[in-house]
Design a protein around this motif. Sequence first.
Motif, short mmCIF file in Angstrom:
data_model
loop_
_atom_site.label_atom_id
_atom_site.label_comp_id
_atom_site.label_asym_id
_atom_site.label_seq_id
_atom_site.Cartn_x
_atom_site.Cartn_y
_atom_site.Cartn_z
N HIS A 1 0.85 -1.19 0.00
CA HIS A 1 0.00 0.00 0.00
C HIS A 1 0.88 1.24 0.00
N HIS A 2 0.71 2.08 -1.01
CA HIS A 2 1.44 3.34 -1.06
C HIS A 2 0.87 4.29 -0.01
N LEU A 3 1.73 4.84 0.82
CA LEU A 3 1.28 5.75 1.87
C LEU A 3 0.85 7.10 1.32
N ILE A 4 1.54 7.58 0.30
CA ILE A 4 1.21 8.88 -0.31
C ILE A 4 0.95 8.63 -1.80
N LYS A 5 -0.33 8.66 -2.15
CA LYS A 5 -0.73 8.30 -3.51
C LYS A 5 -0.02 9.12 -4.60
N ASP A 6 0.22 10.39 -4.33
CA ASP A 6 0.85 11.26 -5.33
C ASP A 6 2.29 10.88 -5.66
N THR A 7 2.93 10.09 -4.80
CA THR A 7 4.33 9.70 -5.06
C THR A 7 4.43 8.36 -5.78
N LYS A 8 3.28 7.73 -6.04
CA LYS A 8 3.26 6.41 -6.67
C LYS A 8 3.66 6.50 -8.14
N ASN A 9 4.75 5.83 -8.48
CA ASN A 9 5.19 5.78 -9.88
C ASN A 9 4.58 4.59 -10.61
#
Length: 102
Positions: A48-56
Motif C-alpha cells: 500500500h502506497h502511503l502517499i498516492k501522489d508519489t506512486k510511480n
Amino acid sequence: MVTEKRKAAIVRAVRKRRKKVREMAVAHKGGKCQCCGYEKCKDSLEFHHLIKDTKNFGISAKGYTRSWEAIKAELEKCIMLCANCHREWHAGMINKEDLAFF
C-alpha cells in the motif's frame, strides 16, 4: 516473426521473474503485515502506497517488469499489509498509529 511457441516461452519467463521479484519484495518489507503481523500466506500480503501522489507504479501491476532497484525504490514508499488490514485501511478503520512499522 515470433512463433506461438516463442510467445508462450516469453510469458512463462516473465511469470517466473515476477513471482521471484514479488517474493523478494515481500522479504524486503519484512515478510509480514506491518499492522497485525500476519504471515501465514504470503499471497495475502499486499503493498500500500502511503502517499498516492508519489506512486510511480503499482508493485503488483500485471504485465510490468522493472529492475529490482526501481522496485526497491517504490517499496520504500509502501507499507505491507495483509488483505484484511489493507481493506480496513481503505475503510478508514486503521491509521498510521495502528502500524507496528511506526
